[in-house]
Design a protein around this motif. Sequence first.
Motif, PDB file in Angstrom:
ATOM      1  N   THR A  49       0.828  -1.208   0.000  1.00  0.00           N
ATOM      2  CA  THR A  49       0.000   0.000   0.000  1.00  0.00           C
ATOM      3  C   THR A  49       0.858   1.252   0.000  1.00  0.00           C
ATOM      4  O   THR A  49       0.606   2.201  -0.755  1.00  0.00           O
ATOM      5  CB  THR A  49      -0.931   0.005   1.223  1.00  0.00           C
ATOM      6  OG1 THR A  49      -1.853  -1.085   1.125  1.00  0.00           O
ATOM      7  CG2 THR A  49      -1.699   1.317   1.332  1.00  0.00           C
ATOM      8  N   LEU A  50       1.870   1.281   0.860  1.00  0.00           N
ATOM      9  CA  LEU A  50       2.733   2.460   0.955  1.00  0.00           C
ATOM     10  C   LEU A  50       3.469   2.712  -0.359  1.00  0.00           C
ATOM     11  O   LEU A  50       3.538   3.849  -0.841  1.00  0.00           O
ATOM     12  CB  LEU A  50       3.723   2.299   2.101  1.00  0.00           C
ATOM     13  CG  LEU A  50       3.131   2.321   3.512  1.00  0.00           C
ATOM     14  CD1 LEU A  50       4.206   2.007   4.548  1.00  0.00           C
ATOM     15  CD2 LEU A  50       2.487   3.662   3.819  1.00  0.00           C
ATOM     16  N   ILE A  51       4.009   1.671  -0.951  1.00  0.00           N
ATOM     17  CA  ILE A  51       4.758   1.845  -2.190  1.00  0.00           C
ATOM     18  C   ILE A  51       3.844   2.333  -3.316  1.00  0.00           C
ATOM     19  O   ILE A  51       4.167   3.288  -4.031  1.00  0.00           O
ATOM     20  CB  ILE A  51       5.485   0.549  -2.578  1.00  0.00           C
ATOM     21  CG1 ILE A  51       6.644   0.281  -1.601  1.00  0.00           C
ATOM     22  CG2 ILE A  51       6.021   0.623  -4.006  1.00  0.00           C
ATOM     23  CD1 ILE A  51       7.366  -1.040  -1.832  1.00  0.00           C
ATOM     24  N   LYS A  55       4.107   6.115  -4.761  1.00  0.00           N
ATOM     25  CA  LYS A  55       4.491   6.198  -6.170  1.00  0.00           C
ATOM     26  C   LYS A  55       3.589   7.193  -6.895  1.00  0.00           C
ATOM     27  O   LYS A  55       4.032   7.889  -7.821  1.00  0.00           O
ATOM     28  CB  LYS A  55       4.381   4.811  -6.807  1.00  0.00           C
ATOM     29  CG  LYS A  55       4.990   4.698  -8.193  1.00  0.00           C
ATOM     30  CD  LYS A  55       6.502   4.671  -8.139  1.00  0.00           C
ATOM     31  CE  LYS A  55       7.106   4.389  -9.489  1.00  0.00           C
ATOM     32  NZ  LYS A  55       8.593   4.483  -9.481  1.00  0.00           N
ATOM     33  N   GLU A  56       2.333   7.285  -6.468  1.00  0.00           N
ATOM     34  CA  GLU A  56       1.416   8.259  -7.059  1.00  0.00           C
ATOM     35  C   GLU A  56       1.812   9.685  -6.659  1.00  0.00           C
ATOM     36  O   GLU A  56       1.566  10.632  -7.405  1.00  0.00           O
ATOM     37  CB  GLU A  56      -0.010   7.971  -6.605  1.00  0.00           C
ATOM     38  CG  GLU A  56      -0.568   6.648  -7.112  1.00  0.00           C
ATOM     39  CD  GLU A  56      -1.937   6.339  -6.547  1.00  0.00           C
ATOM     40  OE1 GLU A  56      -2.457   7.171  -5.757  1.00  0.00           O
ATOM     41  OE2 GLU A  56      -2.494   5.282  -6.876  1.00  0.00           O
ATOM     42  N   THR A  57       2.407   9.833  -5.480  1.00  0.00           N
ATOM     43  CA  THR A  57       2.820  11.158  -4.999  1.00  0.00           C
ATOM     44  C   THR A  57       4.131  11.596  -5.633  1.00  0.00           C
ATOM     45  O   THR A  57       4.292  12.765  -6.007  1.00  0.00           O
ATOM     46  CB  THR A  57       2.970  11.128  -3.459  1.00  0.00           C
ATOM     47  OG1 THR A  57       1.750  10.655  -2.883  1.00  0.00           O
ATOM     48  CG2 THR A  57       3.280  12.505  -2.904  1.00  0.00           C
ATOM     49  N   VAL A  58       5.088  10.664  -5.748  1.00  0.00           N
ATOM     50  CA  VAL A  58       6.391  10.950  -6.374  1.00  0.00           C
ATOM     51  C   VAL A  58       6.631   9.848  -7.403  1.00  0.00           C
ATOM     52  O   VAL A  58       7.131   8.768  -7.064  1.00  0.00           O
ATOM     53  CB  VAL A  58       7.521  10.992  -5.335  1.00  0.00           C
ATOM     54  CG1 VAL A  58       8.849  11.353  -6.004  1.00  0.00           C
ATOM     55  CG2 VAL A  58       7.214  11.968  -4.213  1.00  0.00           C
ATOM     56  N   ASP A  59       6.268  10.101  -8.634  1.00  0.00           N
ATOM     57  CA  ASP A  59       6.260   9.017  -9.627  1.00  0.00           C
ATOM     58  C   ASP A  59       7.652   8.517  -9.994  1.00  0.00           C
ATOM     59  O   ASP A  59       7.810   7.407 -10.502  1.00  0.00           O
ATOM     60  CB  ASP A  59       5.484   9.427 -10.881  1.00  0.00           C
ATOM     61  CG  ASP A  59       6.060  10.664 -11.569  1.00  0.00           C
ATOM     62  OD1 ASP A  59       7.137  11.149 -11.155  1.00  0.00           O
ATOM     63  OD2 ASP A  59       5.432  11.154 -12.528  1.00  0.00           O
TER      64      ASP A  59
END
Length: 252
Positions: A49-51, A55-59
């Motif tokens: 979940t975290l990854i 990843k959506e926040t910092v692609d």
Amino acid sequence: MNETEHILERMMVLARECGERMKNAETLNVEKKKKNDYVTDMDKGIQETLISSLKETVDSAFFIAEEKKNAELTDGEGFIIDPIDGTNNFINGFPVCAVCIAYVKDKEILCSVVYNPYMDEMFHAIKGNGSYLNGRRLHMERRNLESSLILVEDSWNADKEVIYSHAVGYRCIGSGELAICFTACGRAAGFISKPIHIWDYAAGKLILNEAGGVLVQKDGKDAELIEPNSVIACHKEDRELFLAIRQEAERN
């Protein structure tokens, strides 16, 4: 709100959401990785979940996390994650474990979060802007060691009885990140570790530094983000004292 503040806000939301999942877990699929080292389906699920969310926040982010194969830390931006720091505690219902996330850029920690859902304690820090516990700014004061506790790793290969000649006693709480945070907020005078993984201290390092403490490696220098590392957390004026305590205990 600048970019780092935006990332920190997202990290705090995710840590709280994942912490709620930990609290509400009914059954666990527990696997043995090696002696005294276990992983659960909750560790894996929270890490996924975290990854995916970060990843959506910092692609362009890289990820170093406990339950995956990792490359060495490089330049660029990414996250160091321990989905549940204190898994053995978690498995046994001992409420000292935390979701830990550090955001790094060019090998420098810019913000971090350590969240213990059982105590509902959110530690966070942003470089240059202080560290906080549930919104209260932390200012680490030097403690009277004779009446204070020192936190240690249970498998630290040393004569822990040496600590009694310096402090009131020692405790192992089973979470390196929380031990560093507990030092930062004054619950212990310091923390002495065996070699621990980068995800066991990265988030706590910034929280400690921003509160006025230092994280020191065995050679006495400020701890670098290397894997693994033996660290000491303490007040900045107690660096030499804690190095001496470590050396005495390990010599014995």
